[in-house]
Design an enzyme around this catalytic site. Structure first.
Site, PDB file in Angstrom:
ATOM      1  N   ARG A   1      54.901  42.106   8.807  1.00  0.00           N
ATOM      2  CA  ARG A   1      53.481  41.878   8.525  1.00  0.00           C
ATOM      3  C   ARG A   1      53.188  42.051   7.044  1.00  0.00           C
ATOM      4  O   ARG A   1      52.440  41.267   6.454  1.00  0.00           O
ATOM      5  CB  ARG A   1      52.600  42.822   9.342  1.00  0.00           C
ATOM      6  CG  ARG A   1      51.097  42.493   9.202  1.00  0.00           C
ATOM      7  CD  ARG A   1      50.232  43.451   9.999  1.00  0.00           C
ATOM      8  NE  ARG A   1      48.858  42.974  10.103  1.00  0.00           N
ATOM      9  CZ  ARG A   1      47.909  43.211   9.200  1.00  0.00           C
ATOM     10  NH1 ARG A   1      48.194  43.900   8.100  1.00  0.00           N
ATOM     11  NH2 ARG A   1      46.686  42.747   9.378  1.00  0.00           N
ATOM     12  N   CYS A   2      53.769  43.068   6.424  1.00  0.00           N
ATOM     13  CA  CYS A   2      53.543  43.285   4.995  1.00  0.00           C
ATOM     14  C   CYS A   2      53.984  42.079   4.164  1.00  0.00           C
ATOM     15  O   CYS A   2      53.367  41.770   3.144  1.00  0.00           O
ATOM     16  CB  CYS A   2      54.312  44.517   4.515  1.00  0.00           C
ATOM     17  SG  CYS A   2      53.770  46.081   5.218  1.00  0.00           S
ATOM     18  N   MET A   3      55.051  41.414   4.606  1.00  0.00           N
ATOM     19  CA  MET A   3      55.626  40.324   3.820  1.00  0.00           C
ATOM     20  C   MET A   3      54.954  38.980   4.059  1.00  0.00           C
ATOM     21  O   MET A   3      55.453  37.958   3.582  1.00  0.00           O
ATOM     22  CB  MET A   3      57.118  40.192   4.141  1.00  0.00           C
ATOM     23  CG  MET A   3      57.949  41.376   3.709  1.00  0.00           C
ATOM     24  SD  MET A   3      59.721  41.087   3.879  1.00  0.00           S
ATOM     25  CE  MET A   3      59.890  40.832   5.661  1.00  0.00           C
TER      26      MET A   3
ATOM     27  N   PHE B   1      55.292  41.580  -0.861  1.00  0.00           N
ATOM     28  CA  PHE B   1      54.383  41.955   0.217  1.00  0.00           C
ATOM     29  C   PHE B   1      53.046  41.233   0.030  1.00  0.00           C
ATOM     30  O   PHE B   1      52.058  41.798  -0.438  1.00  0.00           O
ATOM     31  CB  PHE B   1      54.224  43.471   0.254  1.00  0.00           C
ATOM     32  CG  PHE B   1      55.539  44.193   0.364  1.00  0.00           C
ATOM     33  CD1 PHE B   1      56.387  43.944   1.440  1.00  0.00           C
ATOM     34  CD2 PHE B   1      55.960  45.070  -0.615  1.00  0.00           C
ATOM     35  CE1 PHE B   1      57.621  44.577   1.549  1.00  0.00           C
ATOM     36  CE2 PHE B   1      57.180  45.712  -0.516  1.00  0.00           C
ATOM     37  CZ  PHE B   1      58.020  45.476   0.555  1.00  0.00           C
TER      38      PHE B   1
ATOM     39  N   GLY C   1      57.299  45.815   6.287  1.00  0.00           N
ATOM     40  CA  GLY C   1      57.915  45.035   7.340  1.00  0.00           C
ATOM     41  C   GLY C   1      57.415  43.609   7.377  1.00  0.00           C
ATOM     42  O   GLY C   1      56.816  43.109   6.410  1.00  0.00           O
TER      43      GLY C   1
END
Length: 416
Positions: A405-407, A166, A403
């Site tokens: 965006r986190c990644m 992330f 998700g």
């Protein structure tokens, strides 16, 4: 699937920075999951912040498809482990990161020395893998001392970093400055040391100035949304403290990177650990939001006092509110209304898709976003609202509760 090739790392003068969430994405920093995920077991997954033990090969396939979807749409993909290997060829970076890896009171002087010696003997690529995947007791065959002898075979001398996947959390760009963040959970502290070393030593980022540092109050990138040029929203809850939000605001104001910071309290729960788990931008004036909070989310509006020139000067910031988040955001952005896309979800479906990061989308451009394919109802609502959805698989990637965006850490976005 073979991971996409790394971009050339020798460009001495790259264009970097982002002022919004939805400007066309040009360059992004990802981390392909590797051996660190194989360290997860039912005994340690909670401590390492995963909700399960992922199927690693499938997680890699899913991540490769994610990276390929970005590359297919013209996004340059930088891989963090490859940048790390580059900087580990440089003695200052090697010394810095090895010292951070063994800076653990569990080890004691003897084991700390032995672990440092073992890591120092590794080639850059092998050292990069060891710093990310960790170093197990049985892999340190020349260990000595009481701490080493009393460790179980499955214990880690250097713990793995499965959450490095992330990349949004350990750094975030605000304008042309990078904020290396201060991660709240002990299992993630070393992620910031790795990210900081890449930004400090890699020629790709030569001359980039730092906006924040890991030694400061807790602040995580998943809590920072660039709503518009000069307008930053910061969630405070499980991971980011009010002190971290204030420090970021002071620094952004002093450097002319923002005129308004919205501080948004969020519930301190696993399913809502960051602001971007409940709301993300999908257009210049629209976001998708978890329906259960859409009517109750509030914000405090923070603006700079006249003449602030130094974030450490203690000048009192102007704070007003609270007021409904969407109202405060629209006022700060200078628009009549910030649209919240109505997903039309019943409470049970909303809770399920929230848990599966249905509201954690990555905008590639206005009205173009990447989302997990499993959140079928949310994705259909986005498309009905005029948002093109690039669907990716995430059955294994999502076990860390993150998700698209986190990644992803956007390094360069076009201005709107």
């Amino acid at each position: 699937m073979t991971p996409p090739p790394a971009s050339p790392s020798s460009d001495p003068t790259p264009v970097v920075g982002a002022t919004t969430e939805v400007g066309r994405l040009r360059t992004v920093l990802l981390h392909r999951p590797g051996a660190e995920l194989r360290r997860l077991t039912p005994r340690n997954n909670d401590q390492l912040l995963f909700d399960g033990v992922p199927w690693v090969a499938r997680a890699q396939e899913e991540h490769d498809a994610f990276a390929a979807a970005l590359a297919d749409r013209g996004v340059e993909v930088l891989q963090l482990d490859r940048l790390l290997a580059d900087v580990l060829a440089l003695p200052p970076a090697r010394e810095e990161l090895i010292a951070a890896a063994v800076d653990d009171p569990r080890l004691g002087a003897t084991l700390r020395r032995d672990a440092a010696a073992h890591l120092s003997a590794l080639a850059p690529e092998d050292l990069a893998e060891a710093l990310i995947a960790g170093l197990a007791h049985d892999e340190l065959r020349d260990g000595h001392g009481l701490a080493y002898r009393l460790m179980d075979r499955g214990d880690f001398v250097v713990p793995p970093l499965p959450n490095l996947l992330f990349t949004r959390d350990s750094s975030v760009w605000v304008g042309d400055r990078v904020a290396v963040t201060s991660l709240a959970m002990p299992a993630r502290h070393r992620e910031s040391t790795i990210t900081a070393a890449v930004y400090a030593h890699h020629p790709r980022f030569a001359g980039v100035e730092r906006l924040y540092g890991a030694h400061l109050e807790h602040l995580e990138g998943g809590d920072v949304l660039l709503l518009a040029e000069g307008v930053v929203a910061v969630g405070v809850g499980e991971r980011t403290t009010p002190g971290g939000a204030e420090r970021l605001a002071r620094r952004a104001f002093a450097r002319g990177l923002a005129h308004t910071v919205l501080v948004v309290p969020i519930a301190q729960r696993r399913a809502t650990m960051h602001l971007d788990t409940i709301a993300t931008m999908v257009d210049a004036d629209a976001l998708v939001m978890y329906p259960a909070v859409a009517g109750s989310l509030s914000a405090w509006t923070v603006t700079a006092p006249d003449g602030i020139a130094d974030d450490e000067d203690g000048a009192e910031l102007a704070v007003t509110g609270p007021r409904p988040f969407v109202e405060a955001a629209a006022a700060a952005m200078g628009i009549d209304r910030l649209r919240v896309i109505d997903t039309g979800l019943d409470p049970v479906t909303a809770e399920r898709e929230q848990w599966d990061d249905g509201n954690n989308t990555l905008a590639l451009a206005p009205r173009l976003a990447v989302a997990y394919e499993r959140n079928t109802v949310t994705n259909a609502a986005l498309e009905a609202a005029g948002i093109e959805v690039v669907r990716i698989a995430g059955s294994e990637l999502g076990s860390g509760r993150g998700g698209p965006r986190c990644m992803s850490c956007p390094v360069t976005r076009d201005p709107l």
